[in-house]
Scaffold this active site. Structure first.
Site, PDB file in Angstrom:
ATOM      1  N   CYS A  78      29.242   7.512   4.544  1.00 18.02           N
ATOM      2  CA  CYS A  78      28.563   7.365   5.744  1.00 18.02           C
ATOM      3  C   CYS A  78      29.567   6.948   6.971  1.00 18.02           C
ATOM      4  O   CYS A  78      30.326   7.721   7.355  1.00 18.02           O
ATOM      5  CB  CYS A  78      27.363   6.353   5.434  1.00 18.02           C
ATOM      6  SG  CYS A  78      26.087   6.220   6.932  1.00 18.02           S
ATOM      7  N   HIS A 178      24.553   9.081   1.704  1.00 14.67           N
ATOM      8  CA  HIS A 178      24.816   7.839   0.653  1.00 14.67           C
ATOM      9  C   HIS A 178      24.462   8.277  -0.696  1.00 14.67           C
ATOM     10  O   HIS A 178      23.439   8.399  -1.241  1.00 14.67           O
ATOM     11  CB  HIS A 178      23.842   6.716   0.893  1.00 14.67           C
ATOM     12  CG  HIS A 178      24.024   6.236   2.280  1.00 14.67           C
ATOM     13  ND1 HIS A 178      24.954   4.959   2.199  1.00 14.67           N
ATOM     14  CD2 HIS A 178      23.541   6.296   3.639  1.00 14.67           C
ATOM     15  CE1 HIS A 178      25.021   4.493   3.562  1.00 14.67           C
ATOM     16  NE2 HIS A 178      23.997   5.362   4.228  1.00 14.67           N
ATOM     17  N   GLU A 180      24.989   6.774  -3.361  1.00 13.48           N
ATOM     18  CA  GLU A 180      24.674   5.903  -4.191  1.00 13.48           C
ATOM     19  C   GLU A 180      23.098   5.536  -4.140  1.00 13.48           C
ATOM     20  O   GLU A 180      22.394   4.877  -4.801  1.00 13.48           O
ATOM     21  CB  GLU A 180      25.210   4.589  -3.830  1.00 13.48           C
ATOM     22  CG  GLU A 180      24.833   3.871  -2.530  1.00 13.48           C
ATOM     23  CD  GLU A 180      25.469   4.473  -1.102  1.00 13.48           C
ATOM     24  OE1 GLU A 180      25.134   3.816  -0.239  1.00 13.48           O
ATOM     25  OE2 GLU A 180      26.085   5.276  -1.466  1.00 13.48           O
TER      26      GLU A 180
END
Length: 198
Positions: A78, A178, A180
């Site tokens: 990001c 992202h 994750e």
């Protein structure tokens, strides 16, 4: 086992990145210790918030030149990806200059900013970061600034205009999304960074 280090930029949800690697069975450490950063096998540069705050934190920690001199694979996430470029319109700021390109506000295309939610990512054929990930898979984005497509662009996304979803130059890799928070595709992306990038 590889030594994966998450650089503590003091401006990111570091625990969610660490948990994503934990779920994959990789041990990670969050640190701003220069020696540990320099000795890591792989590094993650996460970031949320403003480029100015992030660059100030890195300067205060003495990490700007350290990051610029790294030779092992580094993945920016990001804001961490944006910091890898030359310059940001957000605050008219010089960044880490790890690859050419600039970070600019996404154009007004009658779509709400920030760009937030799931969107399709289209990648260059046979890139090792996308091994076993279906073309045009969905990843999770939260951002108002981005990097328009340039020679370092590996994958793109479209939000009114195309922008870089993944960039790479030498040992530096960046993802605007992202991983994750991107489900199975994001987990595969992180696994590929650890296993496929040398």
């Amino acid at each position: 086992m590889q030594n994966i280090t998450i650089i503590n930029t003091r401006c990111a949800n570091l625990s969610s990145v660490k948990f994503a690697f934990d779920r994959l069975g990789y041990h990670t450490e969050i640190t701003d210790n220069i020696e540990k950063i320099q000795s890591a096998d792989k590094l993650i540069l996460p970031g949320v918030g403003t480029a100015k705050a992030a660059m100030q934190n890195l300067a205060d920690l003495g990490l700007i030149e350290v990051i610029q001199s790294l030779t092992q694979p580094v993945l920016g996430i990001c804001l961490g990806m944006q910091l890898m470029t030359d310059y940001s319109e957000e605050g008219n700021l010089d960044l880490l200059k790890l690859m050419s390109g600039k970070t600019e506000k996404l154009p007004d295309c009658q779509l709400p900013l920030p760009h937030m939610g799931w969107n399709k990512v289209h990648y260059a054929a046979d890139h090792p970061l996308f091994a076993e990930i279906a073309q045009d898979s969905y990843f999770y984005f939260v951002h108002s600034y981005g990097v328009l497509p340039n020679p370092h662009t590996v994958a793109t996304c479209d939000y009114g205009v195309p922008f870089s979803a993944v960039i790479q130059h030498n040992n530096f890799y960046g993802a605007q999304f992202h991983p994750e928070r991107s489900g199975k595709a994001g987990a595969l992306f992180l696994r590929n960074f650890v296993e496929n990038i040398k």
